[in-house]
Design a protein around this motif. Structure first.
Motif, PDB file in Angstrom:
ATOM      1  N   TYR A 142       0.919  -0.774   0.110  1.00  0.00           N
ATOM      2  CA  TYR A 142       0.058  -0.324   0.188  1.00  0.00           C
ATOM      3  C   TYR A 142       1.009   1.033  -0.029  1.00  0.00           C
ATOM      4  N   THR A 197      10.332   9.649  11.281  1.00  0.00           N
ATOM      5  CA  THR A 197       9.787   8.632  10.538  1.00  0.00           C
ATOM      6  C   THR A 197      10.725   9.071   8.985  1.00  0.00           C
ATOM      7  N   GLY A 198      10.194   7.860   7.997  1.00  0.00           N
ATOM      8  CA  GLY A 198      10.509   8.371   6.931  1.00  0.00           C
ATOM      9  C   GLY A 198       9.491   7.096   5.638  1.00  0.00           C
ATOM     10  N   GLY A 199       9.834   6.836   4.965  1.00  0.00           N
ATOM     11  CA  GLY A 199      10.413   5.407   4.918  1.00  0.00           C
ATOM     12  C   GLY A 199      11.191   4.836   5.868  1.00  0.00           C
ATOM     13  N   GLU A 200      12.122   4.081   5.972  1.00  0.00           N
ATOM     14  CA  GLU A 200      11.928   3.502   7.629  1.00  0.00           C
ATOM     15  C   GLU A 200      13.310   3.889   8.158  1.00  0.00           C
ATOM     16  N   THR A 241       8.418   6.045  14.406  1.00  0.00           N
ATOM     17  CA  THR A 241       7.281   5.182  13.723  1.00  0.00           C
ATOM     18  C   THR A 241       7.823   4.436  13.012  1.00  0.00           C
ATOM     19  N   THR A 242       8.003   3.221  13.495  1.00  0.00           N
ATOM     20  CA  THR A 242       9.034   2.465  12.637  1.00  0.00           C
ATOM     21  C   THR A 242       8.737   1.048  11.994  1.00  0.00           C
ATOM     22  N   SER A 256       4.428  -1.119  13.268  1.00  0.00           N
ATOM     23  CA  SER A 256       3.969  -1.074  11.978  1.00  0.00           C
ATOM     24  C   SER A 256       3.529  -2.774  11.697  1.00  0.00           C
ATOM     25  N   ASN A 301       0.622  -0.003  14.534  1.00  0.00           N
ATOM     26  CA  ASN A 301      -0.523   0.297  13.520  1.00  0.00           C
ATOM     27  C   ASN A 301      -0.593  -0.464  12.345  1.00  0.00           C
ATOM     28  N   VAL A 314      -2.171  -1.565   8.728  1.00  0.00           N
ATOM     29  CA  VAL A 314      -3.937  -1.022   7.304  1.00  0.00           C
ATOM     30  C   VAL A 314      -4.002  -2.362   6.871  1.00  0.00           C
ATOM     31  N   MET A 343      -4.318   5.261   2.377  1.00  0.00           N
ATOM     32  CA  MET A 343      -4.462   6.325   1.926  1.00  0.00           C
ATOM     33  C   MET A 343      -4.022   6.817   0.589  1.00  0.00           C
ATOM     34  N   MET A 346       4.187   6.990   0.886  1.00  0.00           N
ATOM     35  CA  MET A 346       3.883   7.208   1.362  1.00  0.00           C
ATOM     36  C   MET A 346       4.975   7.474   2.751  1.00  0.00           C
TER      37      MET A 346
HETATM   38  N1  SAM Z   1       8.574   2.224   8.199  1.00  0.00           N
HETATM   39  C1  SAM Z   1       8.274   2.826   8.825  1.00  0.00           C
HETATM   40  C2  SAM Z   1       6.325   1.864   9.561  1.00  0.00           C
HETATM   41  O1  SAM Z   1       6.436   1.310   8.359  1.00  0.00           O
HETATM   42  O2  SAM Z   1       6.248   2.309  10.708  1.00  0.00           O
HETATM   43  C3  SAM Z   1       7.568   4.583   8.772  1.00  0.00           C
HETATM   44  C4  SAM Z   1       7.317   4.948   7.626  1.00  0.00           C
HETATM   45  S1  SAM Z   1       5.392   4.649   7.344  1.00  0.00           S
HETATM   46  C5  SAM Z   1       4.703   5.559   5.504  1.00  0.00           C
HETATM   47  C6  SAM Z   1       4.269   5.085   8.550  1.00  0.00           C
HETATM   48  C7  SAM Z   1       2.848   4.719   8.392  1.00  0.00           C
HETATM   49  O3  SAM Z   1       2.395   4.422   7.251  1.00  0.00           O
HETATM   50  C8  SAM Z   1       2.833   3.386   8.546  1.00  0.00           C
HETATM   51  O4  SAM Z   1       2.147   2.774   9.586  1.00  0.00           O
HETATM   52  C9  SAM Z   1       1.954   2.883   6.892  1.00  0.00           C
HETATM   53  O5  SAM Z   1       1.703   1.326   7.399  1.00  0.00           O
HETATM   54  C10 SAM Z   1       1.669   3.467   6.929  1.00  0.00           C
HETATM   55  N2  SAM Z   1       1.226   3.876   5.249  1.00  0.00           N
HETATM   56  C11 SAM Z   1       1.859   3.562   4.463  1.00  0.00           C
HETATM   57  N3  SAM Z   1       1.592   3.819   3.509  1.00  0.00           N
HETATM   58  C12 SAM Z   1      -0.059   4.007   3.519  1.00  0.00           C
HETATM   59  C13 SAM Z   1      -0.745   4.097   2.816  1.00  0.00           C
HETATM   60  N4  SAM Z   1      -0.912   4.344   1.269  1.00  0.00           N
HETATM   61  N5  SAM Z   1      -2.512   4.714   3.449  1.00  0.00           N
HETATM   62  C14 SAM Z   1      -2.210   4.844   4.796  1.00  0.00           C
HETATM   63  N6  SAM Z   1      -1.123   4.431   5.366  1.00  0.00           N
HETATM   64  C15 SAM Z   1       0.228   4.366   5.148  1.00  0.00           C
END
Ligand code: SAM
Ligand code: SF4
Length: 345
Positions: A45, A83-86, A112-113, A136, A175, A177, A207, A340
């Protein structure tokens, strides 16, 4: 009397200058700082399978990121999420956490990792001043976890969660999704898992950020109301007034101390409460997750190294273009082409 009014006006001006307030009267006190667009996972996603990442010299240095963090805290920001990326794949990132952790005025340093590096870093994060951490976790099933992250290993993340529990953070939140026909049947298992370990959990509606090649977003949409209804078949959900400064709306599981949050960009728009902005790893200040309004901070930090007043003025001015809200629409192809991982989730 006149002097008092003058004094009050002056005080008001000074206070406003040290705070970030947008044209809709919303105060920005929360920044998400992305430290890299790279990641060791390829969640379907979030990214495409074959991603191009930014050349390293386009990224802000850790010192530049720390200066931006400082400028924000001097403007009244009291919460920074790295946050990131990772974030934990960025070289020497713990140094940035340490620098941010010492900023006066910062009440909450959080991150957030995906959890894959936590065995290595959980203790250092805690020592640097990180109070709460989001991890996540979309599935408890090895094969499904691999399918959703494309390359991730569940066992590594599980070990990372254990390391975070051992490190003694104030709070750990998972977290997830939720995608229909992918992991929607695991909602209550995930809550059980969180609850058994004293963690909270938030469920996120996907999203439409960036193009993804792995699935059809409209078909995979599973609303927060669906998730809540599924949970209510198993648990009693009690409404709470809990507010962690993010978009989650929280309920408490009556059977435990666990809070269950819902992040619902589609079904329950949260923009009127928006208190945050994002900075990408290239230094682009994004005023809204779902719009392109932005200001490039990199030329300021590069052309005027250490000039925090200039940086603060630029951030203050940017508040004028913070848009009213996002308008995500699953009916059309994404209008936001940043993924994202670039946006800084
Ligand atoms: N890599 C880390 C992680 O996955 O937790 C931090 C960055 S990640 C972009 C942050 C959060 O965004 C994660 O919980 C991930 O599940 C969520 N995420 C990523 N793409 C998304 C999307 N298209 N819609 C909703 N949440 C999203
Ligand atoms: Fe990586 Fe996080 Fe995006 Fe997954 S959601 S690909 S872990 S940045």
């Amino acid at each position: 009397m006149y002097k008092n009014i003058q004094l009050l006006t002056m005080l008001d001006t000074v206070q406003n200058k040290s705070q970030l307030i947008d044209n809709f009267g919303r105060r920005v006190d929360y920044v998400r700082l992305s430290v890299t667009d790279r990641c060791d996972f390829r969640c379907l996603y979030c990214m495409e399978e074959d991603m191009n990442f930014l050349p390293r010299d386009q990224l802000l240095s850790l010192e530049e990121l720390a200066l931006i963090g400082r400028a924000f805290t001097e403007l009244g920001v009291n919460k920074i999420r790295v946050t990131g990326g990772e974030p934990l794949v960025r070289n020497n990132v713990i140094k940035l956490f340490e620098d941010l952790g010492q900023l006066p005025g910062l009440n909450e340093l959080v991150t957030t990792t995906n959890g894959s590096q936590l065995v290595k870093y959980a203790k250092s994060l805690k020592a640097a001043g990180v109070k709460r951490i989001n991890i996540s976790l979309d599935s408890l099933q090895k094969d499904r976890f691999r399918e959703m992250s494309r390359v991730g290993e569940l066992s590594k993340v599980m070990a990372g969660i254990d390391a975070a529990l051992d490190a003694g953070f104030e709070k750990i939140k998972l977290n997830a999704v939720i995608l229909k026909n992918q992991n929607h049947d695991e909602i209550s298992d995930l809550v059980e898992f969180a609850s058994a370990r004293g963690m909270d959990i938030s469920f996120i509606e996907e999203m439409p950020l960036g193009l993804t090649d792995g699935h059809d977003r409209k078909a995979a949409y599973y609303s927060s109301d669906h998730i809540k209804a599924d949970l209510e078949k198993v648990f009693t959900l009690l409404p709470t007034t809990e507010n962690t400064g993010g978009p989650s709306k929280y309920f408490k599981i009556a059977e435990s101390e666990t809070l269950v949050g819902f992040i619902s960009p589609h079904s329950h728009n949260f923009c009127d409460q928006c208190n945050r902005v994002r900075v990408t790893c290239e230094g682009r200040l994004l005023l809204c997750l779902g719009q392109e309004h932005s200001v490039d901070l990199k030329p300021i930090v590069r052309s005027y190294p250490g000039d925090i007043d200039r940086l603060k003025q630029c951030i203050r001015d940017a508040m004028d273009i913070k848009p009213k809200g996002h308008d995500f629409n699953l009916e059309v192809k994404p209008v936001i082409f940043r993924h994202m991982n670039v946006t800084g989730g």
